[in-house]
Design a protein around this motif. Sequence first.
Motif, short mmCIF file in Angstrom:
data_model
loop_
_atom_site.label_atom_id
_atom_site.label_comp_id
_atom_site.label_asym_id
_atom_site.label_seq_id
_atom_site.Cartn_x
_atom_site.Cartn_y
_atom_site.Cartn_z
N LYS A 135 32.86 46.97 37.49
CA LYS A 135 33.68 47.73 38.43
C LYS A 135 35.08 47.13 38.54
O LYS A 135 36.09 47.86 38.56
CB LYS A 135 33.02 47.74 39.81
CG LYS A 135 31.64 48.37 39.84
CD LYS A 135 31.69 49.87 39.52
CE LYS A 135 32.30 50.67 40.64
NZ LYS A 135 32.25 52.12 40.37
N MET A 136 35.16 45.81 38.59
CA MET A 136 36.46 45.15 38.73
C MET A 136 37.31 45.38 37.49
O MET A 136 38.51 45.63 37.57
CB MET A 136 36.26 43.65 38.97
CG MET A 136 37.56 42.89 39.19
SD MET A 136 37.26 41.15 39.55
CE MET A 136 36.55 40.61 37.99
N THR A 137 36.67 45.30 36.32
CA THR A 137 37.41 45.53 35.08
C THR A 137 37.94 46.96 35.02
O THR A 137 39.07 47.21 34.60
CB THR A 137 36.50 45.25 33.87
OG1 THR A 137 36.01 43.91 33.95
CG2 THR A 137 37.26 45.43 32.57
N GLY A 138 37.08 47.91 35.46
CA GLY A 138 37.52 49.31 35.50
C GLY A 138 38.71 49.51 36.41
O GLY A 138 39.65 50.24 36.10
N ARG A 139 38.67 48.83 37.57
CA ARG A 139 39.78 48.94 38.52
C ARG A 139 41.06 48.33 37.96
O ARG A 139 42.16 48.83 38.16
CB ARG A 139 39.40 48.27 39.84
CG ARG A 139 40.48 48.38 40.91
CD ARG A 139 39.99 47.76 42.22
NE ARG A 139 41.04 47.81 43.23
CZ ARG A 139 41.33 48.85 43.98
NH1 ARG A 139 40.63 49.96 43.83
NH2 ARG A 139 42.29 48.81 44.88
#
Length: 465
Positions: free
Chosen positions: A186-190
């Motif tokens: 999720k953090m990478t996507g953000r």
Amino acid sequence: MKFVPGSLFKKLWLTITASILITILYSFLLSYLFYEKLYVDQEEKSLLEEGNRLALDYKGGPLSDKLKKDIEWYNGKSESEVFVVNSPRELSACLPFDINYETLVGPEERDKLLAGEAVTKKGYEERFDRKIVAVLVPLLDGDRLEGIIYLYVPLARISELTHDFSLLWLMGGAAFIIIAVYLGFKMTGRLTKPLIDMKRAAENVSQGDYSTRVEIQSNDEVGQLASAFNHMSRSIEEEDERKRDFLADVSHELRTPISYIKGYSEALASGFIKKASEQDKYLKLINREASRMVQLVADLLDLSRIDAGQYRLEKHLFPLAQLIEDFSQKYVPTMEEKQITFQTSLDPDIIMNGDEARIEQILQNIMDNAIRYTDNGGVIRLSLSKHPYGCLLELTDTGIGIPPEDLSSITRRFYRVNKARSRSDGGTGLGLSITEKLVRLHGGRLEIESVMGKGTKVKVLFPVL
């Protein structure tokens, strides 16, 4: 969010996942290091303290039966194995596993025991299927080694130490990996979403859609990059609009004189105009429009060269007041014709390092405007004085003035206060734009103040020696 071969998202996610797995593996290896460093060292220290306490009961001489019974009693209470022997040779017989006493107590260890130092031994023992740690504490009577207290304990494995919560640790570790990998996803996507948006926006801009903007989701480096992209896109859009306006203005400015020249020349060529006076009038009109086109093209070339950084100033030192006075003389007939009063106040001590021809071009542009927009019987004042900036050139007229809403745009290309673009009361619309750029090339500043119906004041600040 989906994986794209070679994408930044995939690289970041794999990097985060690898970091988590490496961290867990590193923690696992550290646990063995702590096992060796803390547990084994602690067992060794504990055995050494036990042996030294037991040795305090020895008062010298041959080993007494009481001491042997006391140590045997202590062995029954202690978690470690403890016994006492008269000499190293007896160790092999007392130990529950096969070992050569010479291997257990070599020459170096015997010298330590004779010196009153305890000896520590660690190694793997097949009978216990694990490592053991042992301590030999000497019992000395003067220089004689009367006996040895031997203590040893099998070392527990780390899995045995953590037996009660090993399953819980395993489940917790697996849960941690799943949660950490998901959060990393999720953090990478953000993190990569603004970059993906910028990629798409850049593709739109490359196809001519300059209105594309990227949503700014943070104030970090990625957010700053998105802000910079939006600023770039906005600048390109504005520049594209200026380019279109510029082309439209150039077309408008050239279309009228070309139409005049074409129409007048056709009228003359067809013989439609018979009178010599009329022919002369039309020839003058053709000449006027041709001159306007020449001036327009010259101004456009000057602006193009300035914008491209190809405009070179030929600077040298000269008295600015003398240049202004000589320049003003060519306007005297025009001002006398309009009955304009011309007043000057020039400081002769001001020496400037600049391009005389371009300074004269600046003066010509602001003087032309002052005379054009000052009615008959008006007043024009021209002054030159020292100023904290360097020097102040000030031109004031009593003309029609400029509306407040037009002052901020007066130096734009082709901008005229008269929206009808009448050529009877305006030039090419490039004069003040060129003037402002030439002033900046000299390191100066242009300021314009005006009051409708009362006149206009043009201030030019120049650095001086």
